[in-house]
Design an enzyme around this catalytic site. Structure first.
Site, PDB file in Angstrom:
ATOM      1  N   ARG A 291      53.379  62.381  76.143  1.00  0.00           N
ATOM      2  CA  ARG A 291      53.784  62.699  77.760  1.00  0.00           C
ATOM      3  C   ARG A 291      55.388  62.386  77.720  1.00  0.00           C
ATOM      4  NH1 ARG A 291      49.079  60.014  81.022  1.00  0.00           N
ATOM      5  NH2 ARG A 291      50.622  60.410  82.585  1.00  0.00           N
TER       6      ARG A 291
ATOM      7  N   CYS B  42      58.687  46.369  66.562  1.00  0.00           N
ATOM      8  CA  CYS B  42      57.327  47.326  66.872  1.00  0.00           C
ATOM      9  C   CYS B  42      57.789  47.971  68.182  1.00  0.00           C
ATOM     10  CB  CYS B  42      56.285  46.432  67.027  1.00  0.00           C
ATOM     11  SG  CYS B  42      55.669  45.647  65.524  1.00  0.00           S
ATOM     12  N   ILE B  43      57.038  49.251  68.114  1.00  0.00           N
ATOM     13  CA  ILE B  43      57.329  50.184  69.253  1.00  0.00           C
ATOM     14  C   ILE B  43      55.759  50.708  69.319  1.00  0.00           C
ATOM     15  CG2 ILE B  43      58.320  51.865  67.991  1.00  0.00           C
ATOM     16  CD1 ILE B  43      60.143  52.394  70.613  1.00  0.00           C
ATOM     17  N   LEU B  44      55.505  50.954  70.396  1.00  0.00           N
ATOM     18  CA  LEU B  44      54.103  51.608  70.890  1.00  0.00           C
ATOM     19  C   LEU B  44      53.968  52.044  72.288  1.00  0.00           C
ATOM     20  CD1 LEU B  44      50.859  51.825  69.904  1.00  0.00           C
ATOM     21  CD2 LEU B  44      50.829  49.728  71.194  1.00  0.00           C
TER      22      LEU B  44
ATOM     23  N   SER C  76      62.706  63.371  66.314  1.00  0.00           N
ATOM     24  CA  SER C  76      62.890  64.073  67.547  1.00  0.00           C
ATOM     25  C   SER C  76      63.913  63.319  68.473  1.00  0.00           C
ATOM     26  CB  SER C  76      61.679  64.299  68.098  1.00  0.00           C
ATOM     27  OG  SER C  76      61.740  64.813  69.428  1.00  0.00           O
TER      28      SER C  76
ATOM     29  N   GLN D  64      50.216  58.783  75.586  1.00  0.00           N
ATOM     30  CA  GLN D  64      50.849  59.186  74.456  1.00  0.00           C
ATOM     31  C   GLN D  64      51.038  60.747  74.704  1.00  0.00           C
ATOM     32  OE1 GLN D  64      48.844  58.275  70.795  1.00  0.00           O
ATOM     33  NE2 GLN D  64      49.541  56.043  71.084  1.00  0.00           N
TER      34      GLN D  64
ATOM     35  N   GLY E  42      57.081  57.803  74.840  1.00  0.00           N
ATOM     36  CA  GLY E  42      57.566  57.293  73.460  1.00  0.00           C
ATOM     37  C   GLY E  42      59.150  57.306  73.436  1.00  0.00           C
TER      38      GLY E  42
ATOM     39  N   GLU F 182      63.214  49.003  62.650  1.00  0.00           N
ATOM     40  CA  GLU F 182      62.816  48.356  61.284  1.00  0.00           C
ATOM     41  C   GLU F 182      61.947  49.218  60.526  1.00  0.00           C
ATOM     42  OE1 GLU F 182      61.755  44.088  61.899  1.00  0.00           O
ATOM     43  OE2 GLU F 182      60.360  44.429  60.397  1.00  0.00           O
TER      44      GLU F 182
END
Ligand SMILES: *[C@@H]1O[C@H](CO)[C@@H](O)[C@H](O)[C@H]1NC(C)=O
Ligand SMILES: [Zn+2]
Length: 433
Positions: free
Chosen positions: A299, A289-291, A336, A297, A302, A323
């Site tokens: 900026r 998971c990535i957040l 990106s 956000q 991420g 995943e």
């Protein structure tokens, strides 16, 4: 939908009455669930109402894992043609189910109850977890509706107020609160500002637990073992679930490492985002998971998280991939990142004895630690591959080159591999995590 001319189809998931006014919880079909909301009746076109089709519901009385429990007492109407796909967070839910209903005999403390001091702060090695009342899970048939609705109004985390996008299995008695308070360092949840203030007099954490394995400027990364710091890891998952919709992987935090990115100021190391990673992955996953938390956000954080995950893979000497499925926002960030990373390499290639520079997919993959499949899909996505006089060549148009240079000028946040102090562990040799 507000600010829209069209009337999109929506499914009504719930109805409630607030000061004798009916409110409807709607999910807009084909739109992300984070747009779901409570609306008043005047925003619905009742003439187009459709009722759920009987056969669309497959009753599975005992709700075995993997099957969708029926929703016999759903008081909902659907105005969409198709029923949305079932929620996928069942097993996530089971994890919390399994681990949270514990210490049943324990009396709740009167004041800051529900977040019982010794239960969350356990430092004695006993795996305690945030408690969850049975009520949320006792009625299985209700689960899928419950877990499809946002249940937390607002979270205060340090100096930020966050509006959750999705359901998160916090204890049900806390879902009625206008604001849920989190200690921004240990992520413990508290029901009031007073409880938080009392907690802060005792909590001396000013950074996530675990080892700080990276620091450059004000940015740090901490590595947390989901087995050693279970309470922190579970509290992190609860917070993250508010902004992640689709993952099903938290049976248990033991098999995971958590990499928390922080920004430092005189008050401490403030959480910006995180990713989790399996200690051992048979499928080359380097991110589960990535957040990035909403206030941070858009900026560049991420991409910094993603870059960090690949730097770890480089140290491990492996290629990796996130995943699947990726969320809509996750896919945008990865696309990106992959595009910029691959273009960076292609544009650095020097002509080889006056010949066209050459590189193989495997070489790109080895240099970047991006898994081969993702390299290929990115080259295809960028539409760089041409077949010319019997061979495949990559053509970089001026548009691509200029676009890339513009994007790289904006990307000022970068990981500096020299600042990474990380020795991978061979988890397979430990027998036990
Ligand atoms: C995290 O785990 C380590 C090692 O077990 C322990 O020493 C530390 O107190 C834990 N920290 C927290 C905040 O739970
Ligand atoms: Zn704390």
């Amino acid at each position: 939908q507000e600010h829209e001319d069209e009337w999109p189809l929506a499914e009504i998931l719930s109805v409630k009455e607030v000061s004798s006014r009916k409110l409807f919880y709607v999910h807009y079909i084909d739109f992300n669930k984070r747009l779901d909301e409570w609306v008043t009746g005047d925003r619905l076109d009742m003439k187009k109402l459709q009722f759920p089709k009987k056969e669309a519901k497959t009753p599975t009385k005992n709700g075995l894992p993997g099957s969708r429990p029926s929703s016999p007492e759903r008081e909902v109407v659907s105005i969409g043609k198709t029923l949305p796909t079932p929620v996928q967070l069942k097993s996530f839910f089971f994890f919390f189910h399994k681990h949270m209903i514990i210490s049943p005999g324990r009396k709740r403390k009167a004041n800051c109850g529900g977040t019982d001091e010794d239960s969350q702060d356990s430092s004695d090695g006993i795996p305690t977890a945030p408690r969850m009342t049975g009520s949320l899970v006792s009625d299985r048939s209700h689960d899928d509706i419950v877990t499809r609705m946002k249940n937390i109004e607002c979270i205060e985390l340090g100096r930020h107020r966050l509006k959750p996008w999705y359901f998160s299995p916090y204890p049900q008695e806390l879902t009625a609160l206008p604001i849920l308070y989190l200690c921004e360092f240990c992520l413990k949840y508290l029901k009031s500002l007073k409880c938080l203030q009392r907690h802060l007099t005792k909590c001396n954490l000013r950074h996530p637990p675990g080892n700080e394995i990276y620091r450059k400027g004000t940015i740090s990364f901490f590595e947390i073992d989901g087995r050693k710091n279970k309470t922190y890891s579970q509290n992190l998952c609860l917070l993250a679930k508010c902004f992640l919709d689709h993952k099903t992987l938290y049976y248990d935090t033991d098999p995971f490492l958590f990499y928390v990115m922080t920004e430092y100021d005189s008050k401490g190391f403030h959480i910006v985002g995180y990713f989790s990673k399996e200690k051992e992955s048979t499928e080359d996953y380097n991110v589960a998971c990535i957040l990035t938390l909403p206030p941070y956000q858009r900026r560049g954080y991420g991409k910094l998280l993603i870059e960090f995950s690949y730097e770890l893979s480089k140290v491990e000497g492996k290629t990796g991939t996130p995943e699947k499925p990726l969320s809509d926002l996750g896919l945008l960030s990865y696309r990106s990142y992959w595009s910029q990373t691959i273009l960076e390499i292609l544009m650095d290639l020097k002509p080889d004895n006056g010949e066209r520079p050459q590189i193989t997919i495997n070489e790109i993959s080895e240099i970047t630690s991006v898994k081969k499949e993702d390299v290929i899909s990115t080259l295809q996505y960028l539409n760089l591959i041409n077949y010319y006089k019997g061979q495949y060549i990559l053509t970089l148009s001026e548009d691509i080159v200029e676009g890339h240079e513009r994007a790289m000028q904006k990307r000022h946040l970068r990981i500096d591999p020299k600042c990474l102090h990380f020795t991978p562990k061979d988890w397979s040799k430990r027998g036990k995590w």
